[in-house]
Design an enzyme around this catalytic site. Structure first.
Site, PDB file in Angstrom:
ATOM      1  N   SER A   1       0.868  -1.186   0.000  1.00 53.59           N
ATOM      2  CA  SER A   1       0.000   0.000   0.000  1.00 53.59           C
ATOM      3  C   SER A   1       0.897   1.225   0.000  1.00 53.59           C
ATOM      4  O   SER A   1       2.060   1.146   0.418  1.00 53.59           O
ATOM      5  CB  SER A   1      -0.843  -0.004   1.283  1.00 53.59           C
ATOM      6  OG  SER A   1      -1.436   1.256   1.495  1.00 53.59           O
TER       7      SER A   1
ATOM      8  N   TYR B   1      -2.633  -0.714  10.414  1.00 49.52           N
ATOM      9  CA  TYR B   1      -2.502  -0.905   8.958  1.00 49.52           C
ATOM     10  C   TYR B   1      -1.130  -0.413   8.476  1.00 49.52           C
ATOM     11  O   TYR B   1      -0.434  -1.105   7.735  1.00 49.52           O
ATOM     12  CB  TYR B   1      -3.634  -0.140   8.262  1.00 49.52           C
ATOM     13  CG  TYR B   1      -3.776  -0.400   6.790  1.00 49.52           C
ATOM     14  CD1 TYR B   1      -4.533  -1.478   6.333  1.00 49.52           C
ATOM     15  CD2 TYR B   1      -3.177   0.426   5.838  1.00 49.52           C
ATOM     16  CE1 TYR B   1      -4.688  -1.714   4.966  1.00 49.52           C
ATOM     17  CE2 TYR B   1      -3.321   0.199   4.485  1.00 49.52           C
ATOM     18  CZ  TYR B   1      -4.087  -0.869   4.055  1.00 49.52           C
ATOM     19  OH  TYR B   1      -4.239  -1.104   2.696  1.00 49.52           O
TER      20      TYR B   1
HETATM   21  P1  NAD Z   1     -11.484  -6.008  -0.252  1.00 49.74           P
HETATM   22  O1  NAD Z   1     -12.128  -5.750   1.064  1.00 49.74           O
HETATM   23  O2  NAD Z   1     -12.247  -5.734  -1.520  1.00 49.74           O
HETATM   24  O3  NAD Z   1     -10.954  -7.510  -0.302  1.00 49.74           O
HETATM   25  C1  NAD Z   1     -10.337  -8.131   0.812  1.00 49.74           C
HETATM   26  C2  NAD Z   1     -10.234  -9.606   0.561  1.00 49.74           C
HETATM   27  O4  NAD Z   1      -9.620 -10.208   1.694  1.00 49.74           O
HETATM   28  C3  NAD Z   1     -11.599 -10.293   0.382  1.00 49.74           C
HETATM   29  O5  NAD Z   1     -11.486 -11.331  -0.562  1.00 49.74           O
HETATM   30  C4  NAD Z   1     -11.864 -10.851   1.769  1.00 49.74           C
HETATM   31  O6  NAD Z   1     -12.749 -11.949   1.781  1.00 49.74           O
HETATM   32  C5  NAD Z   1     -10.459 -11.260   2.160  1.00 49.74           C
HETATM   33  N1  NAD Z   1     -10.335 -11.398   3.600  1.00 49.74           N
HETATM   34  C6  NAD Z   1     -10.715 -10.497   4.557  1.00 49.74           C
HETATM   35  N2  NAD Z   1     -10.485 -10.993   5.772  1.00 49.74           N
HETATM   36  C7  NAD Z   1      -9.957 -12.247   5.603  1.00 49.74           C
HETATM   37  C8  NAD Z   1      -9.532 -13.262   6.485  1.00 49.74           C
HETATM   38  N3  NAD Z   1      -9.595 -13.110   7.817  1.00 49.74           N
HETATM   39  N4  NAD Z   1      -9.056 -14.422   5.961  1.00 49.74           N
HETATM   40  C9  NAD Z   1      -9.012 -14.596   4.625  1.00 49.74           C
HETATM   41  N5  NAD Z   1      -9.388 -13.658   3.729  1.00 49.74           N
HETATM   42  C10 NAD Z   1      -9.862 -12.502   4.228  1.00 49.74           C
HETATM   43  O7  NAD Z   1     -10.142  -5.157  -0.202  1.00 49.74           O
HETATM   44  P2  NAD Z   1      -9.152  -4.605  -1.318  1.00 49.74           P
HETATM   45  O8  NAD Z   1      -9.255  -3.132  -1.286  1.00 49.74           O
HETATM   46  O9  NAD Z   1      -9.271  -5.332  -2.595  1.00 49.74           O
HETATM   47  O10 NAD Z   1      -7.763  -4.953  -0.612  1.00 49.74           O
HETATM   48  C11 NAD Z   1      -6.895  -5.968  -1.053  1.00 49.74           C
HETATM   49  C12 NAD Z   1      -5.502  -5.637  -0.559  1.00 49.74           C
HETATM   50  O11 NAD Z   1      -5.094  -4.406  -1.135  1.00 49.74           O
HETATM   51  C13 NAD Z   1      -5.393  -5.459   0.964  1.00 49.74           C
HETATM   52  O12 NAD Z   1      -4.187  -6.024   1.421  1.00 49.74           O
HETATM   53  C14 NAD Z   1      -5.360  -3.952   1.114  1.00 49.74           C
HETATM   54  O13 NAD Z   1      -4.702  -3.569   2.296  1.00 49.74           O
HETATM   55  C15 NAD Z   1      -4.599  -3.570  -0.122  1.00 49.74           C
HETATM   56  N6  NAD Z   1      -4.777  -2.173  -0.522  1.00 49.74           N
HETATM   57  C16 NAD Z   1      -6.012  -1.689  -0.789  1.00 49.74           C
HETATM   58  C17 NAD Z   1      -6.141  -0.361  -1.158  1.00 49.74           C
HETATM   59  C18 NAD Z   1      -7.469   0.259  -1.457  1.00 49.74           C
HETATM   60  O14 NAD Z   1      -7.518   1.480  -1.563  1.00 49.74           O
HETATM   61  N7  NAD Z   1      -8.543  -0.518  -1.626  1.00 49.74           N
HETATM   62  C19 NAD Z   1      -5.012   0.440  -1.252  1.00 49.74           C
HETATM   63  C20 NAD Z   1      -3.766  -0.095  -0.984  1.00 49.74           C
HETATM   64  C21 NAD Z   1      -3.665  -1.414  -0.612  1.00 49.74           C
END
Ligand code: NAD
Length: 251
Positions: free
Chosen positions: A133, A146
């Site tokens: 991130s 985070y």
């Molecule tokens: P999202 O909430 O759409 O997806 C999260 C995924 O993780 C889902 O498939 C969920 O079922 C799974 N998950 C959640 N808790 C879990 C658990 N206890 N065990 C197994 N699986 C679990 O989120 P996203 O935005 O697609 O995020 C994906 C990654 O990208 C994360 O690591 C997040 O920190 C990172 N990220 C997101 C952003 C953003 O702006 N959305 C920015 C930078 C980094």
């Protein structure tokens, strides 16, 4: 279809960024293993769409990750992507949220890597890609767990890169800015409360304010870079942390 002889495990691939990465790897022929929570019918439909398998596991414990890796079988491409967020001032930050975020966003990547690496080393090829991130490089207030976990993930990636460099295995991070997914949408109410803002103010003055392009990153943009990191042309990209954040961390 340059990945037709590869098996890819993408954690957190039932939603958001992980789903886009899984689709992009499947489109290049990889046998994809999906992981994450969701409605059984929706997960079944994703499996059909991608010719993928889903292995159910809660990745907040070592045992959960071990169950996932057992169910998945030997992995050529590991994408550590599952993550969660909680927004609160440090003095109010619930210790159980701290533990869960560290467990999922950081420790799960360690456990998955330690279990995936023996096969990768034995065959002399592997890719470990972690969705870090912008918060692996810079901090924002109210996101103590985070930011700590994502900085840790960037550090873990560098160690993996050095340990595995001579085995044909690379380890890299992709660091998106704000991507419009449930993870971002769900933090809006807490951010409104913590900062005393309206929804619109949070979107414009907190989220998009960070990104000089004033645009949310698309999950497919992250997926395209993940696919590139699997190519042979990327064999010397190792230990890198690629920002896709519209210029946020250039400041
Ligand atoms: P999202 O909430 O759409 O997806 C999260 C995924 O993780 C889902 O498939 C969920 O079922 C799974 N998950 C959640 N808790 C879990 C658990 N206890 N065990 C197994 N699986 C679990 O989120 P996203 O935005 O697609 O995020 C994906 C990654 O990208 C994360 O690591 C997040 O920190 C990172 N990220 C997101 C952003 C953003 O702006 N959305 C920015 C930078 C980094």
């Amino acid at each position: 279809m340059f990945l037709s002889d590869k098996r890819a495990l993408v954690t957190g691939s039932t939603s958001g960024i992980g789903l886009a990465v899984a689709r992009a790897l499947a489109a290049e022929g990889a046998e994809v293993v999906l992981s994450g929570f969701g409605e059984p019918a929706e997960i079944e439909s994703l499996c059909r769409e991608m010719g993928a398998r889903h292995v159910a596991a809660d990745l907040t414990s070592a045992a959960g990750v071990e169950g996932l890796m057992d169910g998945a079988g030997p992995i050529d491409i590991l994408v550590n992507n599952a993550g969660m967020q909680h927004v609160a001032p440090v003095e109010d930050f619930p210790p159980e949220k701290w533990d869960a975020i560290l467990a999922l966003n950081l420790s799960a990547a360690f456990h998955a890597a330690r279990l995936a690496v023996p096969h990768m080393k034995a065959q002399g090829w592997g890719r470990i890609i972690s969705t870090a991130s912008a918060h692996s490089l810079a901090a924002s207030p109210f996101k103590s767990a985070y930011v700590a976990a994502k900085h840790g993930l960037a550090g873990l990636t560098k160690v993996l890169a050095l340990e595995l460099a001579e085995h044909g295995v690379t380890a890299n991070c992709i660091s998106p800015g704000y991507v419009w997914t449930p993870l971002v949408e769900n933090q809006i109410p807490d951010t409104m409360a913590t900062r005393g803002m309206t929804r619109e103010q949070v979107v414009n003055d907190v989220l998009l304010a960070k990104q000089p392009t004033k645009k949310f990153v698309q999950p497919e943009e992250v997926a395209a870079l993940a696919v590139f990191l699997c190519r042979e042309e990327a064999q010397n990209i190792n230990g890198a942390n690629y920002s896709i954040d519209g210029g946020w961390t250039a400041e």
